[in-house]
Every structure is written in C-alpha cells, then in structure tokens.
Motif scaffolding. Sequence first.
Motif, PDB file in Angstrom:
ATOM      1  N   SER A  90      -5.223  -5.909  -3.660  1.00 26.27           N
ATOM      2  CA  SER A  90      -5.791  -7.190  -2.903  1.00 26.27           C
ATOM      3  C   SER A  90      -5.388  -7.390  -1.459  1.00 26.27           C
ATOM      4  O   SER A  90      -5.633  -8.577  -0.766  1.00 26.27           O
ATOM      5  N   TYR A  91      -4.855  -6.231  -1.031  1.00 20.64           N
ATOM      6  CA  TYR A  91      -4.300  -6.193   0.429  1.00 20.64           C
ATOM      7  C   TYR A  91      -5.162  -5.208   1.322  1.00 20.64           C
ATOM      8  O   TYR A  91      -5.576  -4.293   0.526  1.00 20.64           O
ATOM      9  N   VAL A  92      -5.062  -5.399   2.765  1.00 19.93           N
ATOM     10  CA  VAL A  92      -5.769  -4.441   3.392  1.00 19.93           C
ATOM     11  C   VAL A  92      -4.701  -3.984   4.465  1.00 19.93           C
ATOM     12  O   VAL A  92      -4.281  -4.950   5.138  1.00 19.93           O
ATOM     13  N   VAL A 119      -7.356  -0.437   1.426  1.00 22.46           N
ATOM     14  CA  VAL A 119      -7.409  -1.538   0.643  1.00 22.46           C
ATOM     15  C   VAL A 119      -6.614  -1.201  -0.849  1.00 22.46           C
ATOM     16  O   VAL A 119      -7.067  -0.195  -1.390  1.00 22.46           O
ATOM     17  N   ASN A 168       0.861  -1.263   0.147  1.00 23.10           N
ATOM     18  CA  ASN A 168      -0.213  -0.071  -0.066  1.00 23.10           C
ATOM     19  C   ASN A 168       0.973   1.145  -0.095  1.00 23.10           C
ATOM     20  O   ASN A 168       1.382   1.529   0.986  1.00 23.10           O
ATOM     21  N   ASN A 175     -12.811  -5.102   4.748  1.00 21.97           N
ATOM     22  CA  ASN A 175     -12.457  -3.872   5.373  1.00 21.97           C
ATOM     23  C   ASN A 175     -13.202  -3.475   6.451  1.00 21.97           C
ATOM     24  O   ASN A 175     -12.954  -2.762   7.301  1.00 21.97           O
ATOM     25  N   ARG A 192      -4.321 -10.053   3.765  1.00 23.28           N
ATOM     26  CA  ARG A 192      -5.167 -10.339   2.440  1.00 23.28           C
ATOM     27  C   ARG A 192      -6.413  -9.998   2.559  1.00 23.28           C
ATOM     28  O   ARG A 192      -7.316 -10.387   3.412  1.00 23.28           O
ATOM     29  N   ALA A 193      -7.024  -9.183   1.513  1.00 27.67           N
ATOM     30  CA  ALA A 193      -8.268  -8.539   1.509  1.00 27.67           C
ATOM     31  C   ALA A 193      -9.340  -9.824   1.320  1.00 27.67           C
ATOM     32  O   ALA A 193     -10.485  -9.445   1.867  1.00 27.67           O
ATOM     33  N   ASP A 194      -9.051 -10.974   0.878  1.00 25.03           N
ATOM     34  CA  ASP A 194     -10.110 -11.980   0.714  1.00 25.03           C
ATOM     35  C   ASP A 194     -10.058 -12.660   2.069  1.00 25.03           C
ATOM     36  O   ASP A 194     -11.207 -13.350   2.547  1.00 25.03           O
TER      37      ASP A 194
END
Length: 391
Positions: free
Chosen positions: A188-190, A185, A150, A303, A297-299
């Motif tokens: 694909s990462y948060v 976000v 990010n 958020n 990992r955003a999956d």
Amino acid sequence: MRILRLLCFSLVLSVSLPAGADKALDLTPAQQAELKRFAPGVTLTPELADKLRAIAFDQNRSLDERIQAMQKVAGYTPGEPVKRRICIWDIAGRAGPIFKAAEDQRIRVLKYGVDLEMVPYTSESVVVEDLKAGICDAALISGLRARLFNQYTGTIDAIGALPSDDHMKLLLRAMASPKVAPRMVANSYVVLGIAPAGPAYIFVNDRAINTLANAAGKRVAVLDYDPVQAEMVAQIGATPVNSDIVSAPNKFNNGVVDVLAAPIVAYEVLELYKGMRPNGGIINYPLAQITMQLIGRADKFPNEVAQLVREEFFNGYDRIMARLAQEQAKVPDHWWIDIPDQDKREYEMMMQDARLTLRGKGYYSADMLTLERKVRCKLDPNRGECVNPVE
C-alpha cells in the motif's frame, strides 16, 4: 528542488486539459468521446485506461502528454485543489538544509493551486510511524528505513553491494525506468523517488582498529530498530551498543562507542571529528552507498504520478553528487586510514557473506541483490562473481 515542483504539478487537480489535448494523446475517436463524457466517479473502460496508463509511462512522449494521460487515468477532479502533507526528515529540523530546500518550493508552487504542507521531523522513527498512521501522505526517509515499506528498494543500501557512486548511478538509472514501475508499489505504499546520499564509512577512535580482527572487543554503535546489525557485530567479536541515528554520533563523540558507521557527509554536520580525536580516523573503504527515499501512500499518489517524480529524482543525480562531493572535501586528508589490498578483499568477502546470510533470512531482496551484482559486473566484468554468481 525541481522534483517538488514536478510532484506538485503532477498532483494539480485544477488544471484543465487544453483544447485538442485528447487528440494529442493519439486516442481513437471513440476513446476521445469517452474522455469527454468522463467525470469523477465514472469508470473508464479497461482498454482506454490501459492506453492512458501506457502513455503516462512512455518516456518517448512529451512531459505534457504524459501528465495529461496521468491526470485522466488517475481520475483527477477539475476545480478542486489537492492537499498533501509531505513529512521531511532532517536531523536539524526546520533549520536544516533539506527542509529549507523543500519549504522554499512550497511558495513557488502556490501558483499551481496546490496546498502542500511541509512538516519537519528530527526523529526518523517518528516520521515513519506518522506515515504508517496516515498523518503523512509521503515521507523522505533513509533507504535503511525504506526497507520497511519496500524491500526491493530498501535493499539498495545493502552492505558492500555498490562499491562506488558510478555503480549507484547505473542502478538508479534502472530504478527510474518505467519497466520496474510495478516493483515501486508494495504494501500500500509507492516509492516516489530515490536520491543518493553518498558513501558510508567506518569511523574509529583508534587508528589501530583497521582490520576486522582488531575490532574484536570494541564497542560498535548499531541501530536499535535493526537487530541484524547487532548480530553481525557480535559475529566479529565486537560489542554492539544499541543506538538510534541521532544518539549514535553523540555516543561516538563522547567515547561511549569506539566504532561508528556513518555517511561521510555527517563528518562536519555531526562533528564526528570530536570522536576521532586525537588518534582515530576513517577507514578508507566504503561500507555501502546510502540513499534517501521518498515513500508515499499509494492511495494518495498513483504510480503514474510516482513515475514522473522518480524520473525527475534521477535527473537531479549529478547535482546531488556535486553537493555531496563538496561535503566530502571538507574531510582533512589526515583522517583517512588506508588499508592493504588484502584487507580490502577480506572486507569484500565478509560483506558478501553478510548479504547472503541476510538474503537467506528474508532481510534483503534476492532480486535487488542480483541486479546489484549485474551492475558490479557491468562495470568490472573480470570480477570472480561474474563467472560464478551466488547473488
């Protein structure tokens, strides 16, 4: 670490909403009926999903209400405990203070029905690769490395951008606001949380290296994964020596390099006094304010979950700074090298030029540099850059 407890609680799938919880969320009768019919695999209507999401981000709501809304909009499945692997970068590994604090929490959260696997890493580069490969669901890493995931939050650690911990606290309060949640976000990462790690200073093995001019010809440790550092060092006439976070202190202590930039908390842990003996010291001017960032990992982490954790990270700011102050107090006064105000202004100009150059190369986030400039002007409106801003 209450942060980890909240993270675990937020992830629990086995917790059912209490009777009347739907009404507590201020949903219409039709929306309440829709929630009662809701099951895994069934998509909420956009209107209801938006309302639940708004409740999850609403700081005026109770924590229970926000968690309830978050669980619904995230589609959690009752009766199925969640498993997540959290990778912790601690130079001391399993015996380190960071990992120990995290491991202690694992036992406490078992009552929530959460199976959290805490994995220690002594190599930050390895934990980063394992996060990318999906071996880690989340990883605690330095802000410098977080920039790979990010750019916005990875620019917080920009050279000279935050002169003091007061500036850092003001910035991190903004980062914990739901208003900037979309910026957390990316790729694909948060960003699950940002914690202060204290100021970084320049350690030298010769007190005569107290100006930029005197650094010419000296050997300076630079991070091997960050070619920009080597470029900056070369520009002042010094010799960059590629290193990683673990080897750089060893090179300084063994005399392989003359100059090392490091967090002040590393003084005792990494025994940097060995490299300063007998005539060295620490330039009494912070190079940057450093962070540690929890990247997920955003999956694996919606958020809505991440927002609650980010807020809890900020709530722990003062506790973390108190611990960092205890570490900084361990540095004897005789090591500090005071520099004239004129030299400080020279440093400040040099660091601003470096930020502008790195912004132009796409290394730093222009939006974050602007926010940091606003923070500086908030605390000191008389700065010249407040009248004629270039960041």
